[in-house]
Design an enzyme around this catalytic site. Structure first.
Site, mmCIF file in Angstrom:
data_model
loop_
_atom_site.group_PDB
_atom_site.id
_atom_site.type_symbol
_atom_site.label_atom_id
_atom_site.label_comp_id
_atom_site.label_asym_id
_atom_site.label_seq_id
_atom_site.Cartn_x
_atom_site.Cartn_y
_atom_site.Cartn_z
ATOM 1 N NE ARG A 15 -1.986 -1.653 3.580
ATOM 2 C CZ ARG A 15 -2.399 -1.791 4.830
ATOM 3 N NH1 ARG A 15 -3.620 -1.379 5.162
ATOM 4 N NH2 ARG A 15 -1.616 -2.312 5.757
ATOM 5 C CE LYS A 74 0.727 -1.823 9.654
ATOM 6 N NZ LYS A 74 -0.480 -2.074 10.491
ATOM 7 C CE1 TYR A 93 -5.625 2.468 10.174
ATOM 8 C CE2 TYR A 93 -4.482 2.092 8.095
ATOM 9 C CZ TYR A 93 -5.658 2.264 8.805
ATOM 10 O OH TYR A 93 -6.864 2.249 8.150
ATOM 11 C CG HIS A 95 -2.160 -0.566 15.259
ATOM 12 N ND1 HIS A 95 -3.489 -0.690 15.606
ATOM 13 C CD2 HIS A 95 -2.130 -0.519 13.906
ATOM 14 C CE1 HIS A 95 -4.236 -0.714 14.506
ATOM 15 N NE2 HIS A 95 -3.440 -0.611 13.471
ATOM 16 C CD GLU A 117 -3.868 3.277 15.277
ATOM 17 O OE1 GLU A 117 -2.960 3.245 16.128
ATOM 18 O OE2 GLU A 117 -3.675 3.624 14.083
ATOM 19 C CB SER A 134 -12.079 -2.754 10.179
ATOM 20 O OG SER A 134 -11.224 -2.152 11.123
ATOM 21 C CG ASP A 198 -19.992 -7.955 20.218
ATOM 22 O OD1 ASP A 198 -19.078 -7.694 19.405
ATOM 23 O OD2 ASP A 198 -20.425 -7.125 21.031
ATOM 24 N NE ARG A 203 -21.877 -4.718 15.277
ATOM 25 C CZ ARG A 203 -21.803 -3.907 14.229
ATOM 26 N NH1 ARG A 203 -22.367 -2.716 14.293
ATOM 27 N NH2 ARG A 203 -21.164 -4.270 13.134
ATOM 28 C CB SER A 220 -18.541 -12.518 24.087
ATOM 29 O OG SER A 220 -17.215 -12.981 24.246
ATOM 30 C CB VAL A 239 -11.253 -8.581 20.331
ATOM 31 C CG1 VAL A 239 -11.417 -7.703 21.555
ATOM 32 C CG2 VAL A 239 -11.988 -9.895 20.507
ATOM 33 C CB ALA A 268 -7.251 -8.463 17.741
ATOM 34 C CB VAL A 269 -2.101 -10.005 15.289
ATOM 35 C CG1 VAL A 269 -2.058 -9.397 13.887
ATOM 36 C CG2 VAL A 269 -0.714 -10.410 15.750
ATOM 37 C CG ASP A 270 -3.463 -4.365 14.126
ATOM 38 O OD1 ASP A 270 -4.272 -4.726 15.000
ATOM 39 O OD2 ASP A 270 -3.815 -3.855 13.045
#
Length: 363
Positions: A15, A74, A93, A95, A117, A134, A198, A203, A220, A239, A268-270
């Site tokens: 990107r 990034k 971004y 994070h 974000e 997302s 959730d 939601r 959840s 998440v 959600a790893v980032d």
């Protein structure tokens, strides 16, 4: 204002911060744009495309970085820290909750760091610059999950859609936000059996109007998560807790109870990830096997579809870039949503959620 667009250096990140059409708009507003050579090649934009739009092509990362406003996709890598400087605005971004080293360096260097974000529309809890990626990440999560469920890729050999006489694969999605909703759309379209968990009853009610009986919707909690995860062929972590590390919802002990060859994709790893056994991977080496389960943890998933992702991102970021270019740091006073995106300013960590992650860095 001088605006720099460096080439992304993250593994197979194709990107680019500004598309040629965005460059044209900024030029029409009287700004000078400096694009590192070949920065847009991976997304299908040549240096000539940028020249035609009015940009100047520069030969090195340093010459692209040495500008008042730097627009990226990034977060800066360690090799790019030397380019960060006092008085500069960085828009990308970040994070930071999952990256203490970068957080410390941004504080030290004095850059005003605005994270896509955490740009937030007031009163609506809307994240306009996170949403487009997302959407893409949610859709790709099922696409990649289906791929790695193939036996040749290390998976258990399940076709998510099944065939007449054979049950479909089961997709379990933790989180019903944008990522989870988009993942469910693709999984349902492929014919999989889908569950979404959730914590928001509101939601879940919305998702019922969207999917009806095609998706099983569960509140959840630990009991529901445990039961669902054990039966999942594809588990998707979706998440999001704004600005904070994602909570761990799936323990190593629970991963051990999953079927051999099942697949985990943690979007959600980032933000640290919500699966205990998952750690960041890369597009070059996207998966590993732990406890007999295939783990996929690429933090820049949309980089796999850069032509689509760059344009989708620019559609959302360009109005903010134009405002920053026109007004400079005063744009933060004019636009409350943009102000909420500021993570670091004047050698201080200022975003409340990131402050909670690193209280010792607050001064």
């Amino acid at each position: 204002m001088e605006i720099g667009v460096p080439k992304e250096n993250k593994d197979q990140e194709f990107r680019v911060g500004l598309s040629p059409s965005s460059v044209r708009v900024l030029r029409e507003n009287g700004h000078s744009i400096f694009v590192e050579t070949q920065a847009g090649n991976g997304a299908g934009f040549s240096d000539n495309d940028y020249r035609s739009a009015g940009a100047e092509i520069v030969p090195t990362s340093e010459t692209a970085w040495n500008r008042e406003l730097v627009v990226k996709v990034k977060e800066p890598l360690t090799s790019e820290y030397k380019f960060l400087q006092k008085g500069q605005i960085l828009f990308t971004y970040l994070h930071l909750a999952a990256d203490r080293k970068l957080t410390e360096h941004l504080i030290d260097c004095g850059t005003t760091a605005i994270a896509y974000e955490t740009v937030e529309q007031p009163g609506a809890n809307r994240l306009p610059l996170l949403t487009p990626m997302s959407v893409i990440a949610g859709r790709l999560a099922v696409q990649f999950g289906a791929r790695f469920l193939e036996r040749q890729q290390g998976g258990r050999g399940v076709l998510l859609g099944g065939v007449p006489g054979v049950q479909p694969g089961k997709v379990v999605i933790l989180g019903g936000g944008v990522v989870g909703t988009e993942a469910a759309k693709i999984a349902v379209g492929m014919g999989a059996s889908v569950q979404i968990l959730d914590v928001s009853v509101e939601r879940l009610s919305y998702l019922e109007t969207l999917f009806g009986s095609r998706v099983e919707l569960l509140y959840s909690n630990s009991a529901h998560i445990e039961a669902a995860v054990k039966e999942a062929d594809l588990l998707i972590g979706a998440v999001l807790v704004l600005g904070r590390r994602a909570p761990i919802l799936v323990s190593r002990e629970l991963v051990k109870q999953m079927r051999l060859g099942s697949v985990i994709v943690d979007v959600a790893v980032d933000q640290g990830g919500c699966i205990e056994t998952l750690h960041p991977t890369s597009h070059t080496n996207p998966v590993y096997v732990e406890e007999g389960v295939v783990h996929y943890g690429v933090p820049n998933m949309p980089g796999a579809v850069p032509w689509t992702a760059t344009q989708a991102l620019n559609n959302s970021t360009l109005p903010y870039v134009v405002q920053l270019a026109n007004l400079g740091i005063k744009a933060l006073e004019v636009n409350p949503a943009l102000a909420k995106g500021v993570n670091v300013q004047n050698h201080r960590l200022v975003h409340p959620a990131v402050q909670e992650v690193f209280p010792d860095l607050v001064n």
